[in-house]
Structure formats: structure tokens, C-alpha cells
Design an enzyme around this catalytic site. Structure first.
Site, PDB file in Angstrom:
ATOM      1  N   PHE A 109      -5.140  -9.980  -6.054  1.00  0.00           N
ATOM      2  CA  PHE A 109      -6.334 -10.021  -5.202  1.00  0.00           C
ATOM      3  C   PHE A 109      -7.094  -8.698  -5.196  1.00  0.00           C
ATOM      4  CE2 PHE A 109      -6.588  -7.831  -1.100  1.00  0.00           C
ATOM      5  CZ  PHE A 109      -5.360  -7.172  -1.058  1.00  0.00           C
ATOM      6  N   LYS A 110      -6.436  -7.615  -5.626  1.00  0.00           N
ATOM      7  CA  LYS A 110      -7.098  -6.311  -5.667  1.00  0.00           C
ATOM      8  C   LYS A 110      -8.382  -6.341  -6.506  1.00  0.00           C
ATOM      9  CE  LYS A 110      -3.527  -4.061  -3.698  1.00  0.00           C
ATOM     10  NZ  LYS A 110      -2.556  -5.148  -3.432  1.00  0.00           N
ATOM     11  N   ASP A 111      -8.405  -7.246  -7.515  1.00  0.00           N
ATOM     12  CA  ASP A 111      -9.589  -7.333  -8.368  1.00  0.00           C
ATOM     13  C   ASP A 111     -10.848  -7.691  -7.577  1.00  0.00           C
ATOM     14  OD1 ASP A 111      -8.408  -6.787 -10.886  1.00  0.00           O
ATOM     15  OD2 ASP A 111      -7.716  -8.857 -11.062  1.00  0.00           O
TER      16      ASP A 111
END
Ligand SMILES: *Cc1c(COP(=O)(O)O)cnc(C)c1O
Length: 490
Positions: A109-111
Site C-alpha cells: 500500500f506504500k505505493d
């Protein structure tokens, strides 16, 4: 809109806050107030694309950026996702849905935030820094590092140094980082755990001596960690997106409250959900899910934060954290936005490793949050059950959140629609997922397991993970925590 600090510091513009990362008083930047959206304003965004919704939400905060500028930034940021929805929302039965946040280039999810942060930072640099370079320092528990490297690869005017705990990340995560090309990037394994690396990065940030040395080279420090406002704000977007998708699917009516269950480490993801709630999104409970390092679960229940405890390496490594940086932003709200109170708590945390909320702050905390935790055994069981009962294969972090959300529903009898935030692809943690599903491991390294998992569940693994074993390793340095301050000058 100005951004003030959690320790009572004066306001600066969004571009300045993004460039600085952490505030000079040691606090974090927060909006001077929350923009409010009515239910009809929220439902009015139902037909926006993800990128369009992102530009809209960001424009409420980043008033020093034009709407056209934000539209362009968001369109570019979300062009590299492998699902046209960016964050697809899927019903998984029994009043639960999943929002999948792992369709970016590094499968976590960091993207969602780190694909846009480089663009925000470049634009901010042009607004406030003129010709100076930015040096990004990032301590990572696994996923942030790769996402930052990927987002910042060859971005002009920005250098990146990533530090990860040696032996504290999965093989796939490590290979993703050590094979990352880019003239402006360096990666180091640090002998210590994530908290050691993160604490040292914070110390480097606050060192006058290092700032001076960098200044002589025309460089300023910034952060790609979730303390950066440019990370936090893009995460607010998908909570609105989830709500709008449930509306258009007919799962809820306008104004209905929903819950979010979030696998939590540094408290950035769930804090963004709290911001969405403060902006008017109808959210009942934010369910904070922890693993065996359940310092946040204890905090939410008792009101006392105590990091003096054993640290465990678990199968959900991105949640192996004892000091959650973004919690300070929540503390600021719990303290009624009184920076002096936050300073006292943080001083107590620094000195004795603990602080306790007074009753008013603790009751505000409990009003918005519920909490639970799952150890590795329960996590594995949740992975197996999710496949058997819901027909889905989830990664260990998502499994923690799912287990905690199911327990919450059972315990509280709360029938509201609950969205479980799915933060990584199961192929990022193939060994544990495979072993949880089958009770055994195929022979070979983690990459052999990727193929075996793919065959087992009938879903092809992301091409970028399949390619990892054949890529050259470009970063091999293993350093002591004490060497990090020198490594930033390499
Ligand atoms: C970073 C991460 C988390 C934790 O998110 P925070 O914002 O740090 O609380 C959970 N799951 C995965 C897969 C992650 O990469």
C-alpha cells in the site's frame, strides 16, 4: 491552508511542510484545521476516477498548488498501477469488504502515497527551494524502502538513502531493494531492528552539525517516511474511495456509517482514516489491528503507551514496531490540539519509554478507535480460513486485520459494513502464505515458493517479483547503526 506542528509550532505552507518532512521542533506537521465535506459533497464525487478524487481531496489541503497542477500530478502518479481502479473494493461476505491497496509497482500500500510523493516533492522544491538538492532518508520495515526507491528512481534534484534492518525483512522485500537501479539511490542493511534505524534517522534529522555539513553542499534533508505530510494526505483519499464504491455497489446508503480495519505499524495508514472521519466521512470505528508487538492495542485499551517490552520479529514484519511515529499526530487531536501536552508526553516517552493519557484524552481515543491483535498462529489460521470461507488469498498483514475485524464484530455485535484494508500482495510474503494454506513448505528458496504459491492458488505472481532472482544485486552494504550518519554522505 497552513500546516502547524504537533508541538505548538507556527504554520507554514504545504510545499514547505513537504520539503521539510519533520518539523524543526521535533514535531510533525498537521493541517491547521480539517476541511469539512457534507454528505452531498461526498456523494457528489462518486463518479470521479481515483486520480480525480485524489486531486480533489489534496486540493482541500494543498492550497498552494493549483488544481491543474494536482490533476496532472495525480494522473502521473496513478498511471503505473496494474488495476484501472487503483484501489479496487471487493465484497468478501458477511458484511465485510476488502480494499486492495497493493496494485502499485511494489505490491504494497506504500505505493499509493510513494508514487505521488516524488511528484509532490519536486513541485514543492520548485516552489520553495530553488536550486538546492533534497536528500531523502528513509528507515524501512520492508515495504516503504522499495516503494520509495521505485518512486524516486532518477528523479532530478533528489537523492535517496534507505536503511532496513538486517535480517528483519522478507527475502522478496530484501531482493526488491538490493536490486533497485537508479543513480540517485543507495540502500543499506543496518545491524539492528526497525526502531533502532528509525530512531537514528530521527536523530540525524535533528542534528545541527549534519544539517550544516549538508547545507555547505547545497542539500537539505527530507523524509519519505509516513511522517511526511506528502505521504499522509494521499492516504486519506482511498477511505473516501472505499465509501463511494460501497455506495455505488448498493452496500450502504448515503450517510450510513462504516468501519475500517487497518493493519497498523507506524500508524500512518489508520491516521489517514481518522483524518477522513474528521473531514466528515461517516465512519463509526477505526479498528486498529496489531501483531504480537501490540503496544497500540494496550495503549488504546489502557491509555498508557509503554514501549518498555520485548520486541518480536513476526510474519507481518511491516507491523513490527514499538514506537509508532504517526501516533503523535493523533495525540495532538486527543490533547485538544494543545502542543504543550504533546511535548510533555513525548518527553516522557523519551525519558522513561512511557506516558499515560489523562481521562479526557483517553475517552476521545476510545470513542474513535477499537483494537485487537493476532499472533502468527492466529494470522496463519486467518489466511487458511479466508481462502476456505471467503475464497480469497490474503497476505499476513491483511490477515491480521481480517482476524481482528472478525473478532470485533463477534464481540461488539456491530453489524455495520466493515472494510478491511488489504496492504500487500500475498506474493510478497509467499513462504508464510504457502505454509499457512498447505501446512508445509516446498523445497527451495522463497522464489521457488512464489511459483508454488502461484500454482496452488491459480493466480499468476506479479511479473516484477518473478524477475527478481535474475536481477543483479546492486546494494550489498551492511552497516552499524552508528555508521548511518556517515553513510548519508556516500
Ligand atoms: C507499512 C505497512 C503496514 C503498516 O502501515 P502503517 O501506516 O505503518 O501503520 C501494514 N501492512 C503493510 C503491508 C505495510 O507495508
Amino acid at each position: 491552508m497552513q500546516f502547524i506542528t504537533t508541538r505548538g509550532g507556527a504554520g507554514i505552507s504545504g510545499a514547505e511542510a513537504i520539503v521539510r518532512g519533520i518539523a524543526p521542533d521535533g514535531g510533525l506537521y498537521v493541517p491547521e484545521s480539517f476541511p469539512r465535506l457534507s454528505i452531498s459533497e461526498i456523494t457528489g464525487m462518486a463518479r470521479d476516477s481515483y486520480a480525480g478524487l485524489a486531486a480533489h481531496i489534496l486540493s482541500l489541503f494543498l492550497t498552494d498548488f493549483s488544481r491543474a497542477e494536482l490533476d496532472e500530478l495525480c494522473a502521473r502518479a496513478y498511471a503505473r498501477f496494474d488495476d484501472p481502479q487503483i484501489a479496487p473494493v471487493k465484497p468478501i461476505g458477511g458484511g465485510f469488504s476488502l480494499i486492495e491497496l497493493f496494485h502499485g509497482p511494489t505490491q504494497a500500500f506504500k505505493d499509493v502515497a510513494l508514487q505521488i510523493l516524488p511528484h509532490l516533492l519536486s513541485a514543492s522544491r520548485r516552489k520553495v527551494l530553488e536550486a538546492r538538492r533534497i536528500l531523502i532518508l528513509t528507515a524501512t520495515s520492508g515495504d516503504t524502502g522499495k516503494a520509495a526507491l521505485c518512486g524516486f528512481q532518477d528523479v532530478a534534484g533528489v537523492d535517496v538513502r534507505v536503511f532496513y534492518p538486517d535480517g528483519g525483512v522478507s527475502e522478496v522485500q530484501e531482493a526488491q531493494m538490493t536490486t533497485q537501479p537508479g543513480e540517485n539511490l543507495k540502500v543499506f542493511a543496518v545491524k539492528g531492528n526497525f526502531d533502532d534505524a528509525q530512531t537514528e534517522v530521527k536523530r540525524i534529522f535533528l542534528s545541527k552539525e549534519i544539517a550544516h555539513k549538508l547545507d555547505e553542499r547545497g542539500t537539505v534533508l527530507s523524509s519519505a517516511n509516513s511522517i511526511n505530510l506528502g505521504r499522509l494526505l494521499p492516504q486519506v483519499v482511498y477511505y473516501f474511495y472505499a465509501y463511494l464504491k460501497l455506495l455505488s455497489a448498493g452496500a450502504i446508503e448515503p450517510g450510513d456509517e462504516i468501519n475500517f480495519a487497518v493493519p497498523t505499524g507506524n500508524f500512518g495508514n489508520i491516521l489517514a482514516a481518522y483524518y477522513a472521519k474528521r473531514m466528515g466521512l461517516p465512519v463509526h470505528k477505526l479498528i486498529c489491528a496489531s501483531n504480537k508487538n501490540h503496544v497500540l492495542y494496550d495503549f488504546i485499551n489502557s491509555g498508557e503507551y509503554n514501549k518498555n517490552r520485548e520486541f518480536f520479529l513476526t510474519q507481518s514484519p511491516s507491523m513490527d514496531i514499538l514506537v509508532s511515529s504517526n501516533l503523535e499526530r493523533l495525540l495532538f487531536e486527543l490533547a485538544g490540539r494543545d502542543g504543550a501536552r504533546v511535548r510533555e508526553w513525548m518527553a516522557a516517552l523519551n525519558e522513561g519509554g512511557r506516558y499515560a493519557l489523562e481521562e479526557d484524552a483517553h475517552s476521545r481515543l476510545r470513542a474513535a478507535f477499537s483494537s485487537g491483535w493476532a499472533d502468527d498462529e492466529e494470522t496463519g489460521y486467518a489466511i487458511r480460513r479466508a481462502r476456505a470461507e471467503r475464497g480469497i488469498v490474503v497476505d499476513p498483514h491483511t490477515a491480521v486485520a481480517l482476524a481482528v475485524a472478525e473478532a470485533y464484530r463477534e464481540r461488539e455485535g456491530d453489524r455495520r459494513e466493515t472494510v478491511v484494508v488489504s496492504t500487500a500482495s500475498p506474493f510478497k510474503f509467499p513462504s508464510f502464505v504457502y505454509a499457512s494454506l498447505t501446512g508445509e513448505l516446498p523445497p527451495g528458496d522463497e522464489f521457488a515458493v512464489v511459483s508454488a504459491l502461484s500454482a496452488l492458488i491459480g493466480i499468476s505472481a506479479p511479473a516484477s517479483i518473478l524477475a527478481l532472482p535474475s536481477l543483479p544485486v546492486l546494494h550489498r552494504d551492511v552497516i552499524e547503526v552508528g555508521q548511518m550518519k556517515d553513510a548519508i554522505f556516500y
